[in-house]
Scaffold this active site. Structure first.
Site, mmCIF file in Angstrom:
data_model
loop_
_atom_site.group_PDB
_atom_site.id
_atom_site.type_symbol
_atom_site.label_atom_id
_atom_site.label_comp_id
_atom_site.label_asym_id
_atom_site.label_seq_id
_atom_site.Cartn_x
_atom_site.Cartn_y
_atom_site.Cartn_z
ATOM 1 C CD GLN A 35 24.669 51.361 27.089
ATOM 2 O OE1 GLN A 35 24.730 51.869 28.191
ATOM 3 N NE2 GLN A 35 25.002 50.099 26.882
ATOM 4 C CG ASP A 110 25.838 44.601 29.395
ATOM 5 O OD1 ASP A 110 26.863 45.027 29.980
ATOM 6 O OD2 ASP A 110 25.085 45.340 28.705
ATOM 7 C CG ASP A 142 16.780 45.818 33.852
ATOM 8 O OD1 ASP A 142 17.873 46.257 34.251
ATOM 9 O OD2 ASP A 142 15.700 46.095 34.393
ATOM 10 N N GLY A 143 19.576 43.842 34.401
ATOM 11 C CA GLY A 143 20.092 43.185 35.606
ATOM 12 C C GLY A 143 19.067 43.132 36.725
ATOM 13 C CG ASP A 160 31.777 46.834 35.899
ATOM 14 O OD1 ASP A 160 31.902 48.046 36.153
ATOM 15 O OD2 ASP A 160 32.460 46.257 35.036
#
Ligand code: SAM
Length: 312
Positions: A35, A110, A142-143, A160
């Site tokens: 990102q 995270d 990756d969650g 979150d």
């Protein structure tokens, strides 16, 4: 008279509404594999984090978001010991979780290592040293993948992550299939908490769809909202559980538990705030009731935001 500031961030809610923040400096700007991270110092809200052009949190009022995210469920649960946080890169969700004397283990997953490095370096008031706590296991993954591969049970799971943006890293964490996996990882009294996006009169599709999707997996789903000044929006959260236990406690009990379970002083959450959070306005209750969308892996939620632009 003070001169009008020259630098502005345009935070678009949609094509027809925008909120502007004047900023002094860009503290950090980096495109990671995951990102685009921007951290700026604004005049009104102090240091602010922006991910993929979406405003995330501000130094001045992040305590409202993070206390609202963590404390209502943690106070209602009889004794939180094991916690999983998916996302939460600033470290502020972790900070609030670690206030609980009963918490023995926290796994924080995270997807973006560089986000954590930026937070450690540039957001010290957000994490307040919590990355150094010995109860923490930090996982960079990756969650969704983590949840699919791990076989551990938690008292609380907090999702979150960024809003589900088109092409963004988080949209597969909002589906009914994902919530089914999470439900299996919760202990008997376990609680799932999901940051659920804007809950305003104009924009509440993400929030109401999350409520509806969670209600297909959990017998007890409790949406709640609060106003976040730096977003200039009312924000939604959802608490979900298979077994609500004794959730109906008095204000006095809430304040007593805050006094005995938590270290440090809260600035936002107490018994009065608790009851305000869960008293949704009539139009929002009606929009939640009307929502029929079930978010699925085949039909995930992906918003397209005009996002943020820096104006010089
Ligand atoms: N407070 C924020 C908001 O307003 O939406 C959300 C908190 S936070 C900064 C979002 C974090 O979620 C980021 O650190 C990002 O790297 C992480 N994240 C996004 N997608 C993820 C995924 N698939 N798995 C794990 N973490 C993810």
């Amino acid at each position: 008279m003070e001169k009008t500031p020259a630098n502005w961030i345009d935070d678009y809610f949609n094509n027809h509404e925008l909120h502007k923040h004047a900023f002094r400096d860009v503290v950090c700007q980096v495109q990671t594999k995951i990102q685009k991270i921007i951290i700026v110092d604004t005049y009104n809200y102090g240091r602010c984090l922006i991910l993929d052009n979406e405003f995330q949190s501000s130094e001045a009022d992040e305590f409202i978001y993070h206390e609202a995210l963590v404390h209502p469920s943690f106070i209602l649960h009889p004794c939180i010991e094991r916690v999983l946080i998916i996302g939460g890169g600033e470290g502020a969700t972790l900070r609030e979780v670690l206030r609980y004397k009963s918490v023995k283990r926290v796994v924080m997953v995270d997807i973006d290592k560089e986000m954590i490095e930026c937070a450690k370096k540039y957001l010290p008031s957000f994490h307040a040293g919590s990355f150094d706590d010995s109860r923490l296991e930090l996982v960079i993954e990756d969650g969704r993948k983590y949840l699919e591969r791990i076989n551990e049970q938690f008292d609380a799971i907090i999702i979150d992550v960024n809003d589900p943006l088109e092409g963004g890293p988080s949209y597969m964490l909002f589906t009914v299939e994902l919530y089914r996996i999470v439900a299996k990882m919760l202990k008997k009294d376990g609680i799932l908490i999901v940051q659920s996006g804007a809950a305003s009169i104009m924009e509440n599709d993400v929030f109401t769809s999350i409520c509806n999707t969670l209600s297909k997996v959990f017998n007890h789903v409790f949406p709640y909202v609060t106003y976040i000044p730096s977003y200039a929006l009312q924000w939604g959260f959802v608490m979900a559980t298979g077994n609500p236990g004794k959730l109906d406690i008095t204000g006095q009990e809430i304040d007593d538990r805050i006094g005995s379970k938590i270290t440090g002083i809260l600035r936002f959450y107490d018994s009065i705030t608790h009851h305000t959070l869960f008293n949704l306005p009539k139009y929002l209750r009606s929009d939640i009731k009307k929502q029929t969308r079930i978010i699925s892996d085949k039909d995930p939620l992906t918003e397209h935001y005009p996002g943020i632009s820096n104006q010089k």
